[in-house]
Design a protein around this motif. Structure first.
Motif, short mmCIF file in Angstrom:
data_model
loop_
_atom_site.label_atom_id
_atom_site.label_comp_id
_atom_site.label_asym_id
_atom_site.label_seq_id
_atom_site.Cartn_x
_atom_site.Cartn_y
_atom_site.Cartn_z
N UNK A 131 -42.84 69.25 -50.68
CA UNK A 131 -42.96 68.23 -51.71
C UNK A 131 -41.64 68.07 -52.46
N UNK A 132 -41.37 66.86 -52.91
CA UNK A 132 -40.22 66.65 -53.78
C UNK A 132 -40.49 67.29 -55.14
N UNK A 133 -39.45 67.39 -55.93
CA UNK A 133 -39.60 67.95 -57.28
C UNK A 133 -40.61 67.13 -58.08
N UNK A 134 -40.50 65.81 -57.99
CA UNK A 134 -41.41 64.94 -58.74
C UNK A 134 -42.85 65.12 -58.28
N UNK A 170 -48.34 67.35 -59.25
CA UNK A 170 -49.49 68.19 -58.92
C UNK A 170 -49.75 69.25 -60.00
N UNK A 171 -48.69 69.79 -60.58
CA UNK A 171 -48.88 70.76 -61.66
C UNK A 171 -49.52 70.10 -62.88
N UNK A 172 -49.21 68.82 -63.07
CA UNK A 172 -49.82 68.05 -64.16
C UNK A 172 -51.31 67.87 -63.92
N UNK A 173 -51.65 67.47 -62.73
CA UNK A 173 -53.05 67.25 -62.36
C UNK A 173 -53.16 67.28 -60.83
N UNK A 174 -53.92 68.21 -60.27
CA UNK A 174 -55.01 69.00 -60.87
C UNK A 174 -54.58 70.37 -61.41
N UNK A 201 -39.70 63.81 -66.99
CA UNK A 201 -38.85 62.93 -66.18
C UNK A 201 -39.67 61.92 -65.38
N UNK A 202 -40.99 62.10 -65.36
CA UNK A 202 -41.87 61.24 -64.59
C UNK A 202 -42.58 60.26 -65.53
N UNK A 203 -42.34 58.96 -65.38
CA UNK A 203 -42.89 57.98 -66.33
C UNK A 203 -44.40 58.04 -66.48
N UNK A 204 -45.14 58.24 -65.39
CA UNK A 204 -46.60 58.23 -65.49
C UNK A 204 -47.11 59.40 -66.32
N UNK A 205 -46.46 60.56 -66.18
CA UNK A 205 -46.85 61.73 -66.98
C UNK A 205 -46.51 61.49 -68.45
N UNK A 206 -45.32 60.98 -68.68
CA UNK A 206 -44.89 60.69 -70.05
C UNK A 206 -45.87 59.72 -70.72
N UNK A 207 -46.26 58.68 -70.01
CA UNK A 207 -47.16 57.68 -70.57
C UNK A 207 -48.53 58.28 -70.89
#
Length: 218
Positions: free
Chosen positions: A40-43, A48-52, A190-196
């Motif tokens: 997997x890429x870093x992003x 995945x660490x964000x969810x699940x 660094x990931x827009x969807x997580x930030x949002x």
């Protein structure tokens, strides 16, 4: 002070560690245990660490066996043992000042307790009042409410006297389960969807540690 207890995540909240420790160790383990799968890429890893969550990533998505999970942890420990991550600018002063004012510092993390204690000793010369790490049983790790309930029990605190600071959804979910205020460590995003998502769902979203300091040391 606005709160009597800071409940701190560790990785990418207090210390910058995923780019230098957790992601490289994960890729090494994946290359060994799932060589047929493109790493997997870093992003993707952070997503995945964000969810699940990291446990579900290993158990449900990569479907590591118990033996493979142990091997993944061995590789991870080799990295965490060699590298002491740096605290984000401003966190050392925040933690030490909060302690001087008789506040409690507790850590709820998916890192291991001995590594967290080492990081605090080496950088700050102190230890947190309580640490809940990966060595706990699965039902006692965040996002489960056990760590927050135990912190409130041990120090005779009400839920409004704590604030949880974390960069990802498991910490947010744990705080919500106990009606504890939640501040998001937006400085690591660094990931827009997580930030949002975190911006929309957190009580506070901070881009700098100084903003957190201004809140908790009122």
């Amino acid at each position: 002070m606005k709160y009597k207890c800071l409940v701190l995540d560790h990785d990418d909240t207090v210390v910058k560690s995923t780019p230098t420790i957790h992601y490289p160790s994960f890729v090494e383990a994946m290359n060994e245990l799932r060589p047929e799968v493109v790493p997997y890429t870093f992003e993707e890893f952070v997503g995945y660490c964000f969810d699940p969550g990291f446990h579900s990533l290993c158990k449900d998505i990569l479907k590591y066996t118990d033996r493979e999970e142990l091997r993944q942890q061995e590789i991870w420990r080799s990295y965490t043992g060699e590298v002491i991550p740096q605290f984000y600018d401003g966190f050392s002063d925040l933690i030490l000042t909060f302690k001087e004012l008789s506040g409690y510092i507790c850590v709820v993390s998916h890192s291991e307790r001995n590594r967290i204690l080492r990081d605090y000793r080496e950088t700050l010369g102190i230890e947190p009042d309580l640490v809940f790490g990966w060595e706990h049983e699965e039902h006692q790790r965040k996002p489960n409410p056990y760590p927050l309930k135990e912190i409130m029990r041990r120090f005779n605190l009400k839920n409004e006297e704590l604030i949880m600071i974390d960069d990802l959804k498991p910490g947010l979910d744990m705080a919500r389960s106990c009606q504890v205020d939640f501040a998001c460590a937006g400085w690591s995003h660094i990931i827009p969807s997580i930030k949002e998502y975190m911006y929309q769902n957190s009580d506070y979203y901070f881009n700098e540690v100084k903003e957190l300091k201004d809140l908790v040391l009122l």
